[in-house]
Design a protein around this motif. Structure first.
Motif, mmCIF file in Angstrom:
data_model
loop_
_atom_site.group_PDB
_atom_site.id
_atom_site.type_symbol
_atom_site.label_atom_id
_atom_site.label_comp_id
_atom_site.label_asym_id
_atom_site.label_seq_id
_atom_site.Cartn_x
_atom_site.Cartn_y
_atom_site.Cartn_z
ATOM 1 N N GLN A 142 0.826 -1.215 0.000
ATOM 2 C CA GLN A 142 0.000 0.000 0.000
ATOM 3 C C GLN A 142 0.855 1.258 0.000
ATOM 4 O O GLN A 142 0.558 2.230 -0.705
ATOM 5 C CB GLN A 142 -0.944 0.001 1.218
ATOM 6 C CG GLN A 142 -1.915 -1.150 1.283
ATOM 7 C CD GLN A 142 -2.717 -1.326 0.004
ATOM 8 O OE1 GLN A 142 -3.208 -0.377 -0.570
ATOM 9 N NE2 GLN A 142 -2.836 -2.558 -0.446
ATOM 10 N N THR A 143 1.926 1.248 0.786
ATOM 11 C CA THR A 143 2.785 2.429 0.868
ATOM 12 C C THR A 143 3.525 2.648 -0.443
ATOM 13 O O THR A 143 3.670 3.790 -0.894
ATOM 14 C CB THR A 143 3.761 2.307 2.056
ATOM 15 O OG1 THR A 143 3.007 2.014 3.238
ATOM 16 C CG2 THR A 143 4.533 3.584 2.264
ATOM 17 N N LYS A 145 2.427 1.842 -3.360
ATOM 18 C CA LYS A 145 1.415 2.385 -4.289
ATOM 19 C C LYS A 145 1.301 3.898 -4.125
ATOM 20 O O LYS A 145 1.215 4.642 -5.105
ATOM 21 C CB LYS A 145 0.043 1.746 -4.028
ATOM 22 C CG LYS A 145 -0.161 0.387 -4.623
ATOM 23 C CD LYS A 145 -1.606 -0.046 -4.322
ATOM 24 C CE LYS A 145 -1.910 -1.435 -4.721
ATOM 25 N NZ LYS A 145 -3.287 -1.821 -4.366
ATOM 26 N N ILE A 146 1.277 4.348 -2.879
ATOM 27 C CA ILE A 146 1.181 5.793 -2.610
ATOM 28 C C ILE A 146 2.444 6.502 -3.092
ATOM 29 O O ILE A 146 2.371 7.575 -3.702
ATOM 30 C CB ILE A 146 0.922 6.047 -1.111
ATOM 31 C CG1 ILE A 146 -0.477 5.551 -0.743
ATOM 32 C CG2 ILE A 146 1.098 7.521 -0.747
ATOM 33 C CD1 ILE A 146 -0.754 5.496 0.744
ATOM 34 N N ARG A 147 3.601 5.923 -2.842
ATOM 35 C CA ARG A 147 4.854 6.514 -3.325
ATOM 36 C C ARG A 147 4.830 6.644 -4.845
ATOM 37 O O ARG A 147 5.297 7.641 -5.399
ATOM 38 C CB ARG A 147 6.055 5.673 -2.900
ATOM 39 C CG ARG A 147 6.472 5.843 -1.463
ATOM 40 C CD ARG A 147 7.754 5.078 -1.194
ATOM 41 N NE ARG A 147 8.862 5.636 -1.932
ATOM 42 C CZ ARG A 147 9.727 6.524 -1.442
ATOM 43 N NH1 ARG A 147 9.618 6.940 -0.204
ATOM 44 N NH2 ARG A 147 10.717 6.978 -2.195
ATOM 45 N N HIS A 148 4.306 5.615 -5.524
ATOM 46 C CA HIS A 148 4.242 5.648 -6.985
ATOM 47 C C HIS A 148 3.250 6.712 -7.474
ATOM 48 O O HIS A 148 3.538 7.467 -8.402
ATOM 49 C CB HIS A 148 3.861 4.268 -7.522
ATOM 50 C CG HIS A 148 3.785 4.211 -9.007
ATOM 51 N ND1 HIS A 148 4.902 4.233 -9.807
ATOM 52 C CD2 HIS A 148 2.717 4.150 -9.842
ATOM 53 C CE1 HIS A 148 4.534 4.188 -11.066
ATOM 54 N NE2 HIS A 148 3.207 4.140 -11.115
ATOM 55 N N LYS A 149 2.095 6.763 -6.832
ATOM 56 C CA LYS A 149 1.059 7.721 -7.236
ATOM 57 C C LYS A 149 1.520 9.165 -7.015
ATOM 58 O O LYS A 149 1.209 10.046 -7.813
ATOM 59 C CB LYS A 149 -0.229 7.458 -6.445
ATOM 60 C CG LYS A 149 -1.373 8.358 -6.839
ATOM 61 C CD LYS A 149 -2.651 7.976 -6.109
ATOM 62 C CE LYS A 149 -3.802 8.875 -6.521
ATOM 63 N NZ LYS A 149 -5.053 8.497 -5.841
ATOM 64 N N TYR A 150 2.231 9.405 -5.929
ATOM 65 C CA TYR A 150 2.695 10.753 -5.589
ATOM 66 C C TYR A 150 4.223 10.810 -5.652
ATOM 67 O O TYR A 150 4.878 11.260 -4.715
ATOM 68 C CB TYR A 150 2.196 11.153 -4.203
ATOM 69 C CG TYR A 150 0.690 11.177 -4.124
ATOM 70 C CD1 TYR A 150 -0.027 12.237 -4.675
ATOM 71 C CD2 TYR A 150 -0.013 10.139 -3.518
ATOM 72 C CE1 TYR A 150 -1.418 12.249 -4.622
ATOM 73 C CE2 TYR A 150 -1.394 10.161 -3.454
ATOM 74 C CZ TYR A 150 -2.091 11.212 -4.014
ATOM 75 O OH TYR A 150 -3.462 11.235 -3.956
ATOM 76 N N LEU A 151 4.770 10.360 -6.756
ATOM 77 C CA LEU A 151 6.212 10.257 -6.918
ATOM 78 C C LEU A 151 6.924 11.577 -6.644
ATOM 79 O O LEU A 151 7.962 11.600 -5.975
ATOM 80 C CB LEU A 151 6.526 9.761 -8.338
ATOM 81 C CG LEU A 151 7.980 9.474 -8.647
ATOM 82 C CD1 LEU A 151 8.537 8.409 -7.715
ATOM 83 C CD2 LEU A 151 8.124 9.037 -10.097
ATOM 84 N N SER A 152 6.368 12.677 -7.122
ATOM 85 C CA SER A 152 7.026 13.980 -6.933
ATOM 86 C C SER A 152 7.150 14.347 -5.455
ATOM 87 O O SER A 152 8.127 14.967 -5.040
ATOM 88 C CB SER A 152 6.285 15.081 -7.701
ATOM 89 O OG SER A 152 4.947 15.172 -7.238
#
Length: 189
Positions: A142-143, A145-152
């Motif tokens: 899950q974490t 996924k969040i890192r990927h979604k909010y890469l910037s």
């Protein structure tokens, strides 16, 4: 299983004793001391007279296991959300009870890790069966996924520690990762 565990412990013990260089070392092994230590571990794990001691050790370990699991989950979340590139050792996606090398160099059971990812489990089930380690793997998934979604946010954003107030403030780590108008709050017990 106890024989395999004993073999692992004996390898760890020899390495630890020699690297500590207190009574033995790699260049000058103290065979009598190492032999007595091997005998002690072997008796502890196999002798019927130490059965009660083994039970007491197991009971003590289980009494602190929930706190250990929570600490592991917190460390995993902090590692994945703190500035920098997260470093997760292959094979530690579930609970990992390896000792130092050579024990931590055993082959990774990738099939178990793949199987435990699918189908997606609900958090109630993961919490109920926390001892199998799938909850740690779920947290990583899950974490990431969040890192990927909010890469910037994680690649270029800043890190702001937060001061926590309240009765349990000393039991919580909190910070914000921020980039432009996106903010992600991280809380870890």
């Amino acid at each position: 299983a106890m024989d395999d565990y004993l073999a692992r412990l004996l390898q760890w013990q020899e390495k630890a004793q020699r690297e500590a260089k207190l009574r033995s070392s790699c260049t000058a092994p103290n065979e009598a001391y190492e032999s007595a230590s091997r005998d002690f571990l072997t008796r502890l794990l196999h002798d019927s007279g130490t059965r009660d001691l083994r039970a007491d050790i197991a009971e003590a370990a289980m009494s602190i296991a929930p706190a250990g699991a929570l600490n592991s989950l917190s460390q995993t979340l902090l590692k994945l959300c703190s500035p920098g590139v997260p470093d997760i050792y292959q094979g530690t996606e579930l609970w990992d009870f390896s000792l130092v090398d050579p024990d931590n160099r055993r082959p990774v059971d990738f099939a178990t890790r793949r199987t435990s990812l699918e189908p997606e489990r609900g958090t109630d089930e993961l919490l109920t069966y926390w001892k199998d380690g799938r909850i740690k793997q779920w947290l990583i998934k899950q974490t990431l996924k969040i890192r990927h979604k909010y890469l910037s946010v994680f690649a270029q954003g800043d890190y702001q520690p937060l001061v926590v107030a309240g009765d349990k403030a000393d039991h919580l780590v909190a910070f914000v990762r921020r980039y432009k108008d996106i903010q992600i709050l991280i809380l870890a017990p």
